[in-house]
Scaffold this active site. Structure first.
Site, PDB file in Angstrom:
ATOM      1  N   LYS A  33     134.202 151.635 -37.140  1.00  0.00           N
ATOM      2  CA  LYS A  33     133.810 152.801 -36.325  1.00  0.00           C
ATOM      3  C   LYS A  33     133.130 152.337 -35.033  1.00  0.00           C
ATOM      4  CE  LYS A  33     129.472 153.169 -38.922  1.00  0.00           C
ATOM      5  NZ  LYS A  33     128.803 153.862 -40.041  1.00  0.00           N
ATOM      6  N   TYR A 250     111.342 143.819 -10.361  1.00  0.00           N
ATOM      7  CA  TYR A 250     110.809 145.183 -10.346  1.00  0.00           C
ATOM      8  C   TYR A 250     109.444 145.254 -11.035  1.00  0.00           C
ATOM      9  CZ  TYR A 250     115.257 147.223  -8.815  1.00  0.00           C
ATOM     10  OH  TYR A 250     116.359 147.560  -8.106  1.00  0.00           O
TER      11      TYR A 250
HETATM   12  C1  LIG Z   1     128.516 152.850 -41.009  1.00  0.00           C
HETATM   13  C2  LIG Z   1     128.652 153.028 -42.466  1.00  0.00           C
HETATM   14  C3  LIG Z   1     128.815 151.907 -43.301  1.00  0.00           C
HETATM   15  C4  LIG Z   1     128.661 150.484 -42.815  1.00  0.00           C
HETATM   16  O1  LIG Z   1     127.288 150.202 -42.740  1.00  0.00           O
HETATM   17  P1  LIG Z   1     126.743 148.731 -42.386  1.00  0.00           P
HETATM   18  O2  LIG Z   1     125.280 148.836 -42.532  1.00  0.00           O
HETATM   19  O3  LIG Z   1     127.153 148.483 -40.961  1.00  0.00           O
HETATM   20  O4  LIG Z   1     127.394 147.801 -43.324  1.00  0.00           O
HETATM   21  C5  LIG Z   1     129.063 152.144 -44.648  1.00  0.00           C
HETATM   22  N1  LIG Z   1     129.128 153.403 -45.143  1.00  0.00           N
HETATM   23  C6  LIG Z   1     128.946 154.484 -44.370  1.00  0.00           C
HETATM   24  C7  LIG Z   1     129.006 155.834 -44.977  1.00  0.00           C
HETATM   25  C8  LIG Z   1     128.691 154.337 -43.014  1.00  0.00           C
HETATM   26  O5  LIG Z   1     128.490 155.426 -42.255  1.00  0.00           O
END
Ligand SMILES: *Cc1c(COP(=O)(O)O)cnc(C)c1O
Length: 353
Positions: A33, A250
């Site tokens: 994702k 800055y």
């Molecule tokens: C994003 C997500 C994961 C992966 O989580 P990590 O901590 O990056 O391994 C797994 N399950 C769900 C439901 C998620 O939203």
């Protein structure tokens, strides 16, 4: 050409996926994702396509990007659908969908479907963000089943504190999930990266590793043999000497405590490097560790070259990667590696392996 780039090591990605799968046993959905946590979803999915059991994304459009790129493995929508009108595309593109809320259940019941869906039914075992409460999961399962619109139903849950090895919450969530679902058939999926590495009692049929695939260890001990996938780097584009007492950048946040040789680096917060890091945050110049001095600007930042006489214009500067763990920069910025990786933009992406 501006030297700022993100080098993505796809061999390291495959190494981390294999390590995850081996450590967990059973199957593993590679979570890609958010554009594979900023690494490029299509490139990462293609690199894993020969061996991944499947992929997980947040929502339909992210899955369609992978299908358009020729990815044929199962793809799970972790947020499920937002409207009944998406269910048709879910079937047409052979996607799997999470059902985590009453409303999604109603959409499925109310929509005529050509074939049954593959559903991952989510239990809220204590995080209280998404999913059906343990006392409601049986009714949700029965409704899905009675609708005739779900084929396989996998039971899943997600952990709130799996990255805290001393905290009992994860064990409690596992126990709550097991008690609520013991009488129901189907596969199970509990472990994100932290649970996969730190909580063997959470291992089930499917793991859902995300951050560990990209080589950022979510656990404090970090000794799990992961390889960093992204190297964020640029180069020194100018060098200047400033006198003791001279301000730099800055807000004059940094004032030279001694005559200081400053390297100006072509990378800034518009590229995704966090503006909030303090003086002293580590960087590597030609593989040698030094530090950020002065505030990070939009397109540039400044590093201390006083003790690196060999370094000069053109020297390679690593912001994170093999020499500088992204977790270290995240800690300096008061955030987590996930956010830094997702934020990388504007730089050139180059893929190796
Ligand atoms: C994003 C997500 C994961 C992966 O989580 P990590 O901590 O990056 O391994 C797994 N399950 C769900 C439901 C998620 O939203």
């Amino acid at each position: 050409m501006r030297p700022a780039r993100a080098l993505i090591d796809l061999a390291a990605l495959r190494h981390n996926y294999r390590l995850a799968r081996q450590r967990h046993g059973g199957r593993a959905l590679a979570v890609v994702k958010a554009n594979a946590y900023g690494h490029g979803a299509v490139a990462c999915a293609r690199a894993l396509a020969a061996e991944a059991d499947g992929f997980a994304v947040a929502f339909l459009e992210e899955a369609l990007e992978l299908r358009a790129a020729g990815i044929t493995q199962p793809i799970l929508l972790l947020e499920g659908v937002f409207a009944a009108s998406e269910l048709d595309a879910v079937l047409r593109h052979e996607l799997w969908t999470v059902v985590h809320h009453e409303e999604q259940l109603r959409m499925i019941e109310a929509t005529p479907l050509a074939r049954p869906l593959t559903v991952w039914l989510k239990v809220n075992s204590g995080m209280n963000r998404a999913g059906f409460l343990p006392e409601a999961i049986d009714a949700a399962w029965q409704r899905l089943s009675a609708s005739g619109k779900a084929g396989e139903i996998t039971l899943m849950s997600h952990f709130a504190r799996a990255d805290e090895p001393q905290v009992i919450t994860t064990a409690e969530q596992v126990a709550r999930f097991d008690a609520a679902t013991a009488h129901l058939p189907g596969a199970r999926s509990l472990a994100n990266s932290a649970a996969l590495l730190g909580w063997p009692q959470a291992h089930r049929d499917w793991a859902r590793p995300g951050i560990l695939l990209y080589g950022a260890d979510p656990l404090p001990d970090e000794g799990h043999g992961l390889q960093p996938v992204m190297t964020l780097e640029s180069a020194v584009m100018a060098v200047r000497e400033i006198a003791e007492g001279a301000p730099l950048g800055y807000g004059a946040r940094f004032v030279a405590p001694r005559p200081t040789r400053v390297g100006l680096v072509a990378l800034g917060y518009a590229d995704g490097y966090p503006r909030v890091v303090p003086d002293g945050t580590p960087v590597a110049v030609d593989e040698i560790r030094t530090r950020i001095i002065g505030r990070v600007s939009m397109d540039m930042l400044t590093v201390d070259l006083t003790d690196l006489p060999e370094a000069g214009i053109g020297s390679r500067v690593e912001l994170w990667g093999r020499n500088i763990p992204v977790n270290r920069v995240a800690a300096a910025a008061g955030t987590i590696a996930y956010e830094l990786l997702c934020n990388v933009k504007r730089v050139r992406f180059e893929y190796l392996g």
